[in-house]
Design a protein around this motif. Structure first.
Motif, PDB file in Angstrom:
ATOM      1  N   ARG A   5       0.843  -1.196   0.000  1.00 56.47           N
ATOM      2  CA  ARG A   5       0.000   0.000   0.000  1.00 56.47           C
ATOM      3  C   ARG A   5       0.885   1.256   0.000  1.00 56.47           C
ATOM      4  O   ARG A   5       0.574   2.231  -0.713  1.00 56.47           O
ATOM      5  N   TYR A  48     -12.571  12.188  -0.458  1.00 58.19           N
ATOM      6  CA  TYR A  48     -11.830  12.744   0.678  1.00 58.19           C
ATOM      7  C   TYR A  48     -12.631  13.784   1.454  1.00 58.19           C
ATOM      8  O   TYR A  48     -12.069  14.589   2.158  1.00 58.19           O
ATOM      9  N   PHE A 175      -9.339  -8.869   6.439  1.00 62.99           N
ATOM     10  CA  PHE A 175     -10.095  -7.725   5.900  1.00 62.99           C
ATOM     11  C   PHE A 175     -10.294  -7.884   4.409  1.00 62.99           C
ATOM     12  O   PHE A 175      -9.375  -8.263   3.685  1.00 62.99           O
ATOM     13  N   PHE A 176     -11.492  -7.602   3.918  1.00 63.93           N
ATOM     14  CA  PHE A 176     -11.617  -7.431   2.465  1.00 63.93           C
ATOM     15  C   PHE A 176     -12.816  -6.555   2.175  1.00 63.93           C
ATOM     16  O   PHE A 176     -13.822  -6.595   2.884  1.00 63.93           O
ATOM     17  N   ASP A 177     -12.663  -5.744   1.162  1.00 64.28           N
ATOM     18  CA  ASP A 177     -13.727  -4.817   0.761  1.00 64.28           C
ATOM     19  C   ASP A 177     -14.042  -5.118  -0.707  1.00 64.28           C
ATOM     20  O   ASP A 177     -13.326  -4.678  -1.610  1.00 64.28           O
TER      21      ASP A 177
ATOM     22  N   ARG B   1     -15.445 -13.692   7.786  1.00 62.86           N
ATOM     23  CA  ARG B   1     -14.798 -12.402   7.501  1.00 62.86           C
ATOM     24  C   ARG B   1     -15.853 -11.465   6.893  1.00 62.86           C
ATOM     25  O   ARG B   1     -16.388 -11.745   5.839  1.00 62.86           O
ATOM     26  N   THR B   2     -16.129 -10.398   7.580  1.00 59.71           N
ATOM     27  CA  THR B   2     -17.169  -9.497   7.061  1.00 59.71           C
ATOM     28  C   THR B   2     -16.506  -8.385   6.240  1.00 59.71           C
ATOM     29  O   THR B   2     -15.475  -7.863   6.623  1.00 59.71           O
ATOM     30  N   PRO B   3     -17.146  -8.068   5.105  1.00 59.95           N
ATOM     31  CA  PRO B   3     -16.557  -6.975   4.316  1.00 59.95           C
ATOM     32  C   PRO B   3     -16.686  -5.662   5.102  1.00 59.95           C
ATOM     33  O   PRO B   3     -17.687  -5.431   5.766  1.00 59.95           O
ATOM     34  N   VAL B   4     -15.637  -4.857   5.051  1.00 60.99           N
ATOM     35  CA  VAL B   4     -15.743  -3.566   5.737  1.00 60.99           C
ATOM     36  C   VAL B   4     -15.030  -2.532   4.879  1.00 60.99           C
ATOM     37  O   VAL B   4     -14.081  -2.852   4.184  1.00 60.99           O
ATOM     38  N   ARG B   5     -15.510  -1.356   4.903  1.00 54.73           N
ATOM     39  CA  ARG B   5     -14.943  -0.279   4.077  1.00 54.73           C
ATOM     40  C   ARG B   5     -13.622   0.153   4.717  1.00 54.73           C
ATOM     41  O   ARG B   5     -13.547   0.329   5.919  1.00 54.73           O
ATOM     42  N   ALA B   6     -12.587   0.295   3.872  1.00 51.35           N
ATOM     43  CA  ALA B   6     -11.278   0.689   4.387  1.00 51.35           C
ATOM     44  C   ALA B   6     -11.312   2.172   4.709  1.00 51.35           C
ATOM     45  O   ALA B   6     -11.417   3.003   3.811  1.00 51.35           O
ATOM     46  N   LYS B   7     -11.287   2.521   5.985  1.00 53.47           N
ATOM     47  CA  LYS B   7     -11.289   3.944   6.373  1.00 53.47           C
ATOM     48  C   LYS B   7      -9.887   4.525   6.317  1.00 53.47           C
ATOM     49  O   LYS B   7      -9.710   5.730   6.247  1.00 53.47           O
ATOM     50  N   ASP B   8      -8.875   3.618   6.372  1.00 55.60           N
ATOM     51  CA  ASP B   8      -7.502   4.138   6.472  1.00 55.60           C
ATOM     52  C   ASP B   8      -6.813   4.211   5.115  1.00 55.60           C
ATOM     53  O   ASP B   8      -5.700   4.660   5.012  1.00 55.60           O
ATOM     54  N   GLU B   9      -7.521   3.757   4.063  1.00 51.07           N
ATOM     55  CA  GLU B   9      -6.851   3.750   2.749  1.00 51.07           C
ATOM     56  C   GLU B   9      -7.171   5.022   1.964  1.00 51.07           C
ATOM     57  O   GLU B   9      -8.248   5.586   2.101  1.00 51.07           O
ATOM     58  N   LEU B  10      -6.222   5.391   1.147  1.00 51.64           N
ATOM     59  CA  LEU B  10      -6.402   6.633   0.356  1.00 51.64           C
ATOM     60  C   LEU B  10      -7.347   6.363  -0.809  1.00 51.64           C
ATOM     61  O   LEU B  10      -7.450   5.240  -1.259  1.00 51.64           O
TER      62      LEU B  10
END
Lengths: 212, 10
Positions: A5, A48, A175-177, B1-10
């Protein structure tokens, strides 16, 4: 944060800086799709907005501000300061064909039906297709300046690195989105044709010209 | 594993 990342973000930053410097130093935006740059500015603006609501880290905030600042500066140079060098005749992709479906999809498929989440989802979907006007323009002009190909290479590389980052986070953090991953795969696939030309031509010192 | 929105990613 993991190395994939981090290098992805730095690759993205490099792309944005390369483009801005190329336009600024050459005082010309020939061969650059203003439409793609407007879409990227829209991507950053809608993604953002959480700058106003939450603080995650100095790195996160700094990068977001730089991305937004550089993307608006690039749009400003293209459409205001260096408008005379903008090649509008070749930048004819119908962006409404991107924005409308992406906007609709963001309403239908998202993690949470709240304004910030819808806008974030919109920005994720939009980013995956935002480069199309630029790739379309290159196919119309039949060539691209070498510096522009480096810009595209780092821009494509950044999301490919994010894909590895998501594999890493799935394996180590559980984690996965799905939304970000699917959009990221689509986005990276759109660059494959360009990556092939970049590696077989530009890295061998040739100019990137189409048809290949 | 539940999908979750990445809050820390750009």
């Amino acid at each position: 944060m993991n190395i994939f990342r981090l290098t992805g973000d730095l690759s993205h930053l490099a792309a944005i800086i390369i483009l801005l410097l190329k336009i600024w130093k050459s005082r010309s935006c020939a061969g650059i799709s203003g439409k793609s740059q407007v879409l990227f500015a829209l991507v950053f603006t809608t993604r953002y907005l959480d700058l106003l609501t939450s603080f995650i880290s100095l790195y996160n905030t700094t990068m977001k501000v730089i991305y937004i600042g550089c993307s608006y500066a690039t749009v400003y140079l293209i459409y205001m300061k260096l408008k005379a060098t903008y090649d509008g005749n070749h930048d004819t992709f119908r962006v409404e064909f991107l924005i409308v479906p992406v906007g609709g999809l963001a309403f239908l498929v998202n993690h949470d039906f709240s304004p910030l989440e819808i806008l974030w989802t919109f920005s994720i979907y939009l980013e995956s297709v935002a480069i199309l006007p630029q790739l379309f323009m290159i196919s119309k002009t039949g060539e691209a300046e070498t510096i522009t190909t480096h810009y595209l290479f780092f821009l494509g590389l950044y999301r490919a690195l994010y894909l590895i980052n998501w594999i890493w986070r799935f394996y180590f953090e559980g984690f996965f989105d799905m939304i970000a991953i699917v959009a990221g795969v689509v986005q990276t696939i759109l660059y494959c044709d360009f990556f092939y030309l970049y590696v077989t031509k530009v890295l061998k010192g040739k100019k990137l010209s189409l048809p290949a | 594993r539940t999908p979750v929105r990445a809050k820390d990613e750009l």
